[in-house]
Design an enzyme around this catalytic site. Structure first.
Site, PDB file in Angstrom:
ATOM      1  CE1 TYR A 156     -10.386  -0.860  -1.347  1.00  0.00           C
ATOM      2  CE2 TYR A 156     -12.079   0.588  -0.720  1.00  0.00           C
ATOM      3  CZ  TYR A 156     -10.831   0.092  -1.275  1.00  0.00           C
ATOM      4  OH  TYR A 156      -9.944   1.287  -2.017  1.00  0.00           O
ATOM      5  CE  LYS A 163      -8.948   4.762  -2.258  1.00  0.00           C
ATOM      6  NZ  LYS A 163      -7.872   5.349  -2.791  1.00  0.00           N
TER       7      LYS A 163
HETATM    8  P1  NAD Z   1      -0.559   0.405  -6.972  1.00  0.00           P
HETATM    9  O1  NAD Z   1      -0.049  -0.735  -5.997  1.00  0.00           O
HETATM   10  O2  NAD Z   1      -0.084  -0.039  -8.405  1.00  0.00           O
HETATM   11  O3  NAD Z   1      -0.361   1.726  -6.644  1.00  0.00           O
HETATM   12  C1  NAD Z   1      -0.309   2.176  -5.369  1.00  0.00           C
HETATM   13  C2  NAD Z   1       0.806   3.142  -5.140  1.00  0.00           C
HETATM   14  O4  NAD Z   1       0.740   3.804  -3.987  1.00  0.00           O
HETATM   15  C3  NAD Z   1       2.147   2.523  -5.290  1.00  0.00           C
HETATM   16  O5  NAD Z   1       2.804   3.349  -6.329  1.00  0.00           O
HETATM   17  C4  NAD Z   1       2.792   2.573  -4.126  1.00  0.00           C
HETATM   18  O6  NAD Z   1       4.018   3.025  -4.063  1.00  0.00           O
HETATM   19  C5  NAD Z   1       2.034   4.152  -3.616  1.00  0.00           C
HETATM   20  N1  NAD Z   1       2.297   4.372  -2.150  1.00  0.00           N
HETATM   21  C6  NAD Z   1       1.722   3.651  -1.280  1.00  0.00           C
HETATM   22  N2  NAD Z   1       2.482   4.341   0.011  1.00  0.00           N
HETATM   23  C7  NAD Z   1       3.197   5.559  -0.560  1.00  0.00           C
HETATM   24  C8  NAD Z   1       3.864   6.378   0.040  1.00  0.00           C
HETATM   25  N3  NAD Z   1       4.026   6.512   1.436  1.00  0.00           N
HETATM   26  N4  NAD Z   1       4.674   7.270  -0.567  1.00  0.00           N
HETATM   27  C9  NAD Z   1       4.373   7.318  -2.204  1.00  0.00           C
HETATM   28  N5  NAD Z   1       3.747   6.694  -2.624  1.00  0.00           N
HETATM   29  C10 NAD Z   1       2.878   5.298  -2.025  1.00  0.00           C
HETATM   30  O7  NAD Z   1      -2.102  -0.019  -7.028  1.00  0.00           O
HETATM   31  P2  NAD Z   1      -3.230   0.856  -7.688  1.00  0.00           P
HETATM   32  O8  NAD Z   1      -4.154  -0.034  -7.590  1.00  0.00           O
HETATM   33  O9  NAD Z   1      -3.003   1.348  -8.885  1.00  0.00           O
HETATM   34  O10 NAD Z   1      -3.559   1.791  -6.668  1.00  0.00           O
HETATM   35  C11 NAD Z   1      -3.457   3.294  -7.215  1.00  0.00           C
HETATM   36  C12 NAD Z   1      -4.822   4.107  -6.654  1.00  0.00           C
HETATM   37  O11 NAD Z   1      -5.851   3.551  -7.173  1.00  0.00           O
HETATM   38  C13 NAD Z   1      -5.156   4.053  -5.150  1.00  0.00           C
HETATM   39  O12 NAD Z   1      -5.561   5.004  -4.512  1.00  0.00           O
HETATM   40  C14 NAD Z   1      -6.174   2.934  -5.224  1.00  0.00           C
HETATM   41  O13 NAD Z   1      -6.848   2.827  -3.832  1.00  0.00           O
HETATM   42  C15 NAD Z   1      -6.901   3.251  -6.182  1.00  0.00           C
HETATM   43  N6  NAD Z   1      -7.809   2.505  -6.710  1.00  0.00           N
HETATM   44  C16 NAD Z   1      -7.578   1.251  -7.179  1.00  0.00           C
HETATM   45  C17 NAD Z   1      -8.418   0.196  -7.610  1.00  0.00           C
HETATM   46  C18 NAD Z   1      -8.137  -1.140  -8.026  1.00  0.00           C
HETATM   47  O14 NAD Z   1      -8.864  -2.195  -7.860  1.00  0.00           O
HETATM   48  N7  NAD Z   1      -6.819  -1.430  -8.174  1.00  0.00           N
HETATM   49  C19 NAD Z   1      -9.654   0.621  -7.518  1.00  0.00           C
HETATM   50  C20 NAD Z   1     -10.136   1.948  -7.359  1.00  0.00           C
HETATM   51  C21 NAD Z   1      -9.142   2.730  -6.770  1.00  0.00           C
END
Ligand code: NAD
Length: 256
Positions: A156, A163
């Site tokens: 990570y 984060k």
């Molecule tokens: P995802 O890939 O579906 O979403 C990530 C989003 O970030 C996408 O829509 C992407 O277009 C957007 N993004 C990236 N660069 C960008 C930019 N320059 N401008 C605008 N948008 C941009 O994946 P996710 O897992 O749904 O991630 C969403 C959030 O949740 C993130 O912050 C991620 O770190 C967090 N998260 C995810 C998990 C997991 O295991 N999936 C766990 C905890 C937290």
């Protein structure tokens, strides 16, 4: 029970597809009666997010690449001219170079480090600054974090450091915006298989480990993240700010 977000308008940034946590949040918000404004990152996502917007009955679907100040400014101008008052904002955005999620942390380049901080952390500050003037009756800003902020999760790496900074930014923003009735919180979600998560090397090993060790002996359902985001955006969450709420089947409590 009355709908929890009736009469509220929510701006949701970060839907890439149906598997995005932002989609689960938008779905829960819609169920609770919120009016939705959705954004997508660029032309590549336009069609998919517009289609999901129709499905979710969104009032507006607009482009917003958070690395570009002019796109944030244009979005704010569009919301102002449409006289849209925001009550909730969901920032569900993160990015790091794939190589920084596969090689040892020590190998992180300056450019890769700054990119992860810019997109995954600074964007929350920029979005909050853009949205706060539109939140004339107060409201809630929620971002998405992960346990890698305070524990070492293999691969990570640079995103864990991002984060940690994101969670600190939540506290500083909550302090700045609290006097205006705007609450700022993070949901620390358990691992969920999304497009972003797949970029982390051996992500399925993390999923398996959590399912075996978490108190609830399972992984996180995105709908659980959606329901917690509803709580934070609703009047039920009115006393909660500057907080990180874990929605992770309890995994964060485990030492071994
Ligand atoms: P995802 O890939 O579906 O979403 C990530 C989003 O970030 C996408 O829509 C992407 O277009 C957007 N993004 C990236 N660069 C960008 C930019 N320059 N401008 C605008 N948008 C941009 O994946 P996710 O897992 O749904 O991630 C969403 C959030 O949740 C993130 O912050 C991620 O770190 C967090 N998260 C995810 C998990 C997991 O295991 N999936 C766990 C905890 C937290």
């Amino acid at each position: 029970m009355p709908a929890l977000l009736e009469g509220k308008t929510a701006l949701i940034l970060g839907i890439a597809n149906k598997w995005s946590l932002a989609y689960a949040i938008a779905d829960a918000f819609r169920r609770e009666g919120a009016r939705l404004v959705l954004t997508y990152q660029g032309a590549r996502q336009k069609e998919t997010v517009e289609e999901l917007g129709r499905e979710l009955d969104a009032a507006l679907v607009r482009p917003c690449d958070v690395s570009l100040d002019e796109e944030l400014e244009r979005l704010a101008a569009e919301l102002r001219s449409a006289r849209i008052r925001l009550d909730a904002v969901v920032h569900s955005i993160a990015f790091a170079q794939r190589e920084d999620l596969t090689r040892p942390f020590t190998e992180t380049s300056r450019q890769g480090f700054l990119l992860a901080q810019d997109i995954s952390v600074y964007s929350l500050v920029a979005v909050a600054r853009m949205a706060a003037p539109l939140m004339t009756e107060g409201g809630s800003i929620t971002t998405l974090s992960y346990l890698g902020a305070n524990r070492v999760i293999p691969n990570y790496n640079v995103m864990g450091v991002a984060k940690a900074a994101l969670e600190a930014a939540v506290r500083y923003l909550a302090s700045d915006l609290g006097p205006r009735g705007i609450r700022v919180n993070a949901i620390s979600a358990g691992p969920v298989k999304t497009a972003s998560a797949r970029a982390v090397k051996d992500f399925s090993t993390i999923l398996d480990f959590v399912a075996q060790r978490a108190p609830l002996r399972r992984n996180t359902d995105p709908a659980e993240v959606g329901d917690t985001a509803v709580f934070l955006a609703s009047d039920l969450g009115r006393g909660v700010t500057a907080n990180v709420i874990y929605v992770d089947a309890g995994f964060q409590a485990m030492g071994l």
